[in-house]
Write a protein that holds these residues in place. Structure first.
Motif, short mmCIF file in Angstrom:
data_model
loop_
_atom_site.label_atom_id
_atom_site.label_comp_id
_atom_site.label_asym_id
_atom_site.label_seq_id
_atom_site.Cartn_x
_atom_site.Cartn_y
_atom_site.Cartn_z
N ALA A 29 -10.03 -10.00 5.30
CA ALA A 29 -10.66 -8.68 5.19
C ALA A 29 -10.47 -8.15 3.77
O ALA A 29 -9.81 -7.13 3.56
CB ALA A 29 -10.05 -7.73 6.22
N PRO A 30 -11.02 -8.83 2.77
CA PRO A 30 -10.72 -8.49 1.38
C PRO A 30 -11.11 -7.08 0.98
O PRO A 30 -10.42 -6.45 0.18
CB PRO A 30 -11.50 -9.53 0.58
N GLU A 31 -12.20 -6.57 1.52
CA GLU A 31 -12.64 -5.23 1.12
C GLU A 31 -11.69 -4.15 1.63
O GLU A 31 -11.55 -3.10 1.01
CB GLU A 31 -14.08 -4.99 1.60
N THR A 32 -10.99 -4.43 2.71
CA THR A 32 -9.99 -3.50 3.23
C THR A 32 -8.81 -3.37 2.27
O THR A 32 -8.13 -2.35 2.25
CB THR A 32 -9.48 -3.99 4.61
N PHE A 33 -8.60 -4.43 1.46
CA PHE A 33 -7.44 -4.46 0.58
C PHE A 33 -7.83 -4.38 -0.90
O PHE A 33 -7.15 -4.91 -1.77
CB PHE A 33 -6.60 -5.69 0.88
N GLY A 34 -8.96 -3.75 -1.19
CA GLY A 34 -9.29 -3.39 -2.57
C GLY A 34 -10.25 -4.28 -3.32
O GLY A 34 -10.49 -4.06 -4.50
N LEU A 35 -10.81 -5.30 -2.68
CA LEU A 35 -11.78 -6.15 -3.38
C LEU A 35 -13.20 -5.71 -3.04
O LEU A 35 -13.46 -5.13 -1.99
CB LEU A 35 -11.59 -7.61 -3.00
N THR A 36 -14.12 -6.02 -3.94
CA THR A 36 -15.55 -5.78 -3.72
C THR A 36 -16.21 -7.15 -3.59
O THR A 36 -16.11 -7.98 -4.50
CB THR A 36 -16.16 -5.03 -4.92
N CYS A 37 -16.88 -7.38 -2.48
CA CYS A 37 -17.55 -8.67 -2.27
C CYS A 37 -18.97 -8.57 -2.82
O CYS A 37 -19.77 -7.75 -2.37
CB CYS A 37 -17.55 -9.05 -0.79
N VAL A 38 -19.25 -9.40 -3.82
CA VAL A 38 -20.57 -9.39 -4.46
C VAL A 38 -21.50 -10.42 -3.84
O VAL A 38 -22.71 -10.32 -4.00
CB VAL A 38 -20.45 -9.56 -5.99
N THR A 39 -20.94 -11.42 -3.16
CA THR A 39 -21.71 -12.38 -2.37
C THR A 39 -20.86 -12.72 -1.14
O THR A 39 -19.74 -12.24 -1.00
CB THR A 39 -22.01 -13.69 -3.15
N ASP A 40 -21.40 -13.58 -0.30
CA ASP A 40 -20.64 -14.01 0.89
C ASP A 40 -19.39 -14.81 0.52
O ASP A 40 -18.46 -14.89 1.30
CB ASP A 40 -21.51 -14.87 1.80
N THR A 41 -19.40 -15.42 -0.66
CA THR A 41 -18.28 -16.28 -1.05
C THR A 41 -17.53 -15.80 -2.29
O THR A 41 -16.65 -16.49 -2.78
CB THR A 41 -18.76 -17.73 -1.29
N LEU A 42 -17.85 -14.63 -2.81
CA LEU A 42 -17.20 -14.15 -4.03
C LEU A 42 -16.85 -12.66 -3.92
O LEU A 42 -17.74 -11.82 -3.74
CB LEU A 42 -18.08 -14.37 -5.26
N CYS A 43 -15.56 -12.39 -4.05
CA CYS A 43 -15.07 -11.00 -4.07
C CYS A 43 -14.23 -10.84 -5.33
O CYS A 43 -13.54 -11.76 -5.75
CB CYS A 43 -14.22 -10.71 -2.84
N VAL A 44 -14.31 -9.65 -5.91
CA VAL A 44 -13.57 -9.36 -7.14
C VAL A 44 -12.93 -7.98 -7.03
O VAL A 44 -13.42 -7.11 -6.32
CB VAL A 44 -14.48 -9.42 -8.39
N GLU A 45 -11.86 -7.81 -7.76
CA GLU A 45 -11.24 -6.49 -7.82
C GLU A 45 -12.07 -5.57 -8.71
O GLU A 45 -12.31 -4.42 -8.38
CB GLU A 45 -9.81 -6.60 -8.36
N ASP A 46 -12.51 -6.10 -9.83
CA ASP A 46 -13.29 -5.34 -10.80
C ASP A 46 -14.71 -5.90 -10.84
O ASP A 46 -14.91 -7.03 -11.30
CB ASP A 46 -12.64 -5.45 -12.19
N PRO A 47 -15.70 -5.17 -10.36
CA PRO A 47 -17.08 -5.70 -10.33
C PRO A 47 -17.59 -6.17 -11.70
O PRO A 47 -18.45 -7.06 -11.76
CB PRO A 47 -17.90 -4.52 -9.81
N ASP A 48 -17.07 -5.64 -12.79
CA ASP A 48 -17.50 -6.07 -14.12
C ASP A 48 -17.11 -7.53 -14.40
O ASP A 48 -17.67 -8.15 -15.30
CB ASP A 48 -16.92 -5.17 -15.21
N THR A 49 -16.13 -8.05 -13.66
CA THR A 49 -15.68 -9.42 -13.88
C THR A 49 -16.43 -10.44 -13.02
O THR A 49 -16.17 -11.63 -13.12
CB THR A 49 -14.18 -9.56 -13.59
N ALA A 50 -17.35 -9.97 -12.19
CA ALA A 50 -18.06 -10.87 -11.27
C ALA A 50 -18.75 -12.05 -11.99
O ALA A 50 -18.65 -13.18 -11.51
CB ALA A 50 -19.05 -10.10 -10.41
#
Length: 193
Positions: A33-54
Motif C-alpha cells: 500500500a505504497p500511497e498510504t505510506f507517502g509514495l505517489t504511484c505514477v504507473t501500475d509498476t512505478l511509485c516515487v516519493e517525489d514526482p519530479d524524480t519519476a
C-alpha cells in the motif's frame, strides 16, 4: 438475509484491521500500500516519493529490466518499483542499512535514497528473477551465498571489494561455482562450491 450483511461487513472490517495492523508492524508489507505510506504511484509498476524524480526512476527501472533480460534471463512479470528520495521514506518500508530491498512475495523493489544506482537496481531485479525462476519456497531455501552471490556478480556491481566481508565472500563463492561450469538456472544443487 439482513443478518448476513452486518456479519459480512464486520468480517470485512476485521480483515482490513488485520492487514493494516500487519502493515504497521511489518515494514516490508507496507510496500503493498505504497500511497498510504507517502509514495505517489505514477504507473501500475512505478511509485516515487517525489514526482519530479519519476523520469529518472523510470529510466533506472527500465534499464535494469533490459539488462537482466538480455544478460541473464527472461522475466515473466515486471516487479513494482518504489523509489524513495529520503531515508525517512525508506525507513517506512525497510531497514535503513540497505540501499534497496526486494520484498519477496510482494514482487516489489523498494529503493533507498542512496540506492539510485544502476547496479543496485539490477541486483534487486535479479532477486525478482530468482523468485520467478525458482519459486518463492525454493528460492527462500537456497543458500545465501547463491542468492546474494548471484545478485552481486551478475548485476556487475563495480565495488571491489564489496563493503562487507560476508557479501564479498558470497560473491567469490558464486564466481568460483560459476567458473566451475555451473548454470545458475539449475541452482546450487548442481554442484556445491
Amino acid at each position: 438475509m439482513e443478518l448476513r450483511r452486518p456479519k459480512a461487513m464486520l468480517l470485512g472490517l476485521a480483515l482490513i484491521g488485520i492487514v493494516m495492523t500487519a502493515c504497521h508492524t511489518i515494514k516490508p508489507l507496507r510496500s503493498l500500500a505504497p500511497e498510504t505510506f507517502g509514495l505517489t504511484c505514477v504507473t501500475d509498476t512505478l511509485c516515487v516519493e517525489d514526482p519530479d524524480t519519476a523520469p529518472q526512476a523510470q529510466r533506472l527501472a527500465t534499464e535494469a529490466m533490459r539488462f537482466v533480460e538480455v544478460k541473464i534471463g527472461s522475466i515473466q512479470q515486471t516487479p513494482k518499483f518504489q523509489f524513495c528520495s529520503t531515508i525517512r521514506c525508506f525507513n517506512r518500508f525497510g531497514h535503513s542499512e540497505f540501499r534497496a530491498q526486494y520484498v519477496w512475495g510482494a514482487n516489489t523493489i523498494v529503493v533507498n535514497a542512496a540506492g539510485w544506482e544502476d547496479y543496485i537496481i539490477r541486483h534487486e531485479v535479479i532477486h525478482h528473477l530468482q523468485a520467478e525462476h525458482f519459486g518463492l519456497i525454493k528460492a527462500s531455501s537456497l543458500p545465501r551465498w547463491f542468492i546474494e552471490g548471484m545478485a552481486y556478480t551478475l548485476s556487475e556491481d563495480p565495488r571491489n571489494p564489496l563493503p562487507r566481508d560476508d557479501i564479498e565472500q558470497y560473491r567469490q563463492q558464486f564466481v568460483h561455482w560459476l567458473e566451475a561450469g555451473n548454470d545458475w538456472r539449475l541452482g546450487p544443487e548442481q554442484h556445491a562450491p
